[in-house]
Design an enzyme around this catalytic site. Structure first.
Site, PDB file in Angstrom:
ATOM      1  N   HIS A   1       6.070 -30.778 -17.296  1.00  0.00           N
ATOM      2  CA  HIS A   1       5.741 -29.419 -16.855  1.00  0.00           C
ATOM      3  C   HIS A   1       4.436 -29.406 -16.071  1.00  0.00           C
ATOM      4  CE1 HIS A   1       5.166 -24.966 -17.449  1.00  0.00           C
ATOM      5  NE2 HIS A   1       3.906 -25.346 -17.376  1.00  0.00           N
ATOM      6  N   GLU A   2       3.425 -30.058 -16.610  1.00  0.00           N
ATOM      7  CA  GLU A   2       2.118 -30.053 -15.954  1.00  0.00           C
ATOM      8  C   GLU A   2       2.137 -30.859 -14.661  1.00  0.00           C
ATOM      9  OE1 GLU A   2      -0.407 -28.145 -16.707  1.00  0.00           O
ATOM     10  OE2 GLU A   2       0.801 -27.312 -18.321  1.00  0.00           O
TER      11      GLU A   2
ATOM     12  N   HIS B   1       3.486 -28.744 -11.855  1.00  0.00           N
ATOM     13  CA  HIS B   1       2.509 -27.838 -11.229  1.00  0.00           C
ATOM     14  C   HIS B   1       1.786 -28.548 -10.089  1.00  0.00           C
ATOM     15  CE1 HIS B   1       2.704 -24.178 -13.519  1.00  0.00           C
ATOM     16  NE2 HIS B   1       2.420 -24.757 -14.670  1.00  0.00           N
TER      17      HIS B   1
ATOM     18  N   GLU C   1       5.608 -20.914 -13.394  1.00  0.00           N
ATOM     19  CA  GLU C   1       5.817 -21.437 -14.740  1.00  0.00           C
ATOM     20  C   GLU C   1       7.278 -21.813 -14.962  1.00  0.00           C
ATOM     21  OE1 GLU C   1       3.649 -22.244 -16.926  1.00  0.00           O
ATOM     22  OE2 GLU C   1       1.851 -21.371 -16.047  1.00  0.00           O
TER      23      GLU C   1
END
Length: 280
Positions: free
Chosen positions: A147-148, A151, A204
């Protein structure tokens, strides 16, 4: 504690060869489709954003070291995080051509915060709080890390800065400043806030889905994304962890993950599985 240099590892080089098969067109097209990146990212030079991130990341590590809170390279959780990162990063490169030149770093900071991040340029950090309080297994760690990383790959921070700058000083003036080789104080001020940027609901959701795909390709069960968010919601219902963000809501994230699970399960089922597990 060791010095910051001993507490880091660069992940470029050999990883590029390991990730070569991930760049094949047929492989890259399968899985999650999140569309094109935001056009606002083009308003801010990527190299300047990544340079600012590198500087801030180094400052964060220095502060952690001064507080005896920077874990050394031999820390069991650092070994775990870097092993998982070594599996994810090569598969992330097709998402962003700049990523092959990033000097990836993974570090662990002693703090009760339930948080983790990947700054522009591949600067990853986990806080001990999120690992210990949520009792994360390897599949869940891979979901967070994916997920990070997403980004950073999708340059959400850069797009957010571009949108803010265009709103504040106008896209025309911004383009003029960039043409003169200067982004002005506005961009510099925003660059100093990379660690505190809040992403949009769309950002997100996009990162949830890309992260789930990266984890699946790396051999980590994508269904762990569901258990992860269940843990996140349960840990403190009145004040969600910083990592959870304020949008979208946890139950919405779970529904989005479940909806897209059929797209990534085949990737997971045929992916080479990790030869090491740190949660058993």
């Amino acid at each position: 504690m060791t010095t910051p240099h001993a507490g880091r590892r660069l992940f470029t080089g050999a990883l590029l060869a390991a990730g070569a098969t991930a760049a094949l067109p047929a492989w890259a097209r399968e899985g999650i489709d999140v569309g094109k990146q935001s056009t606002f990212a083009k308003l801010v030079p990527a190299d300047q954003v990544e340079a600012a991130a590198t500087q801030q990341y180094a400052q964060l590590l220095q502060q952690a070291k001064a507080q005896n809170a920077l874990a050394g390279a031999n820390h069991p959780q650092v070994i775990r995080l870097r092993y998982i990162a070594n599996r994810l990063i090569p598969l992330a490169l097709p998402w962003n051509p700049r990523a092959k030149d990033w000097k990836w770093e993974v570090n662990l900071i002693g703090s009760k915060q339930l948080n983790a991040f990947c700054m522009p340029g591949g600067k990853i950090a986990f806080y001990t709080g999120i690992l210990e309080q949520l009792k994360l297994d390897d599949d869940e760690v891979a979901q967070i890390m994916g997920h990070e990383i997403a980004h950073a790959l999708r340059e959400h921070a850069r797009a957010r800065m571009g949108k803010t700058a265009a709103t504040r000083i106008g896209a025309g003036l911004l383009s003029s400043l960039l043409g003169l080789g200067s982004t002005g104080d506005t961009l510099l001020n925003m660059g100093s806030q990379l660690l505190t940027l809040r992403f949009s609901r769309e950002d997100e959701t996009e990162s949830d889905l890309i992260g789930m795909e990266l984890a699946a390709r790396a051999g980590y069960d994508p269904q762990a994304g569901v258990t992860l968010w269940q843990k996140m919601m349960a840990v403190n219902k009145n004040a969600p962890p910083q990592f959870l963000s304020t949008h979208p809501a946890g139950d919405t994230r779970i529904r989005d993950l479940q909806k897209n699970m059929p797209k990534v399960m085949p990737l997971y089922q045929r992916a080479p599985k990790p030869d090491r597990r740190f949660d058993r």
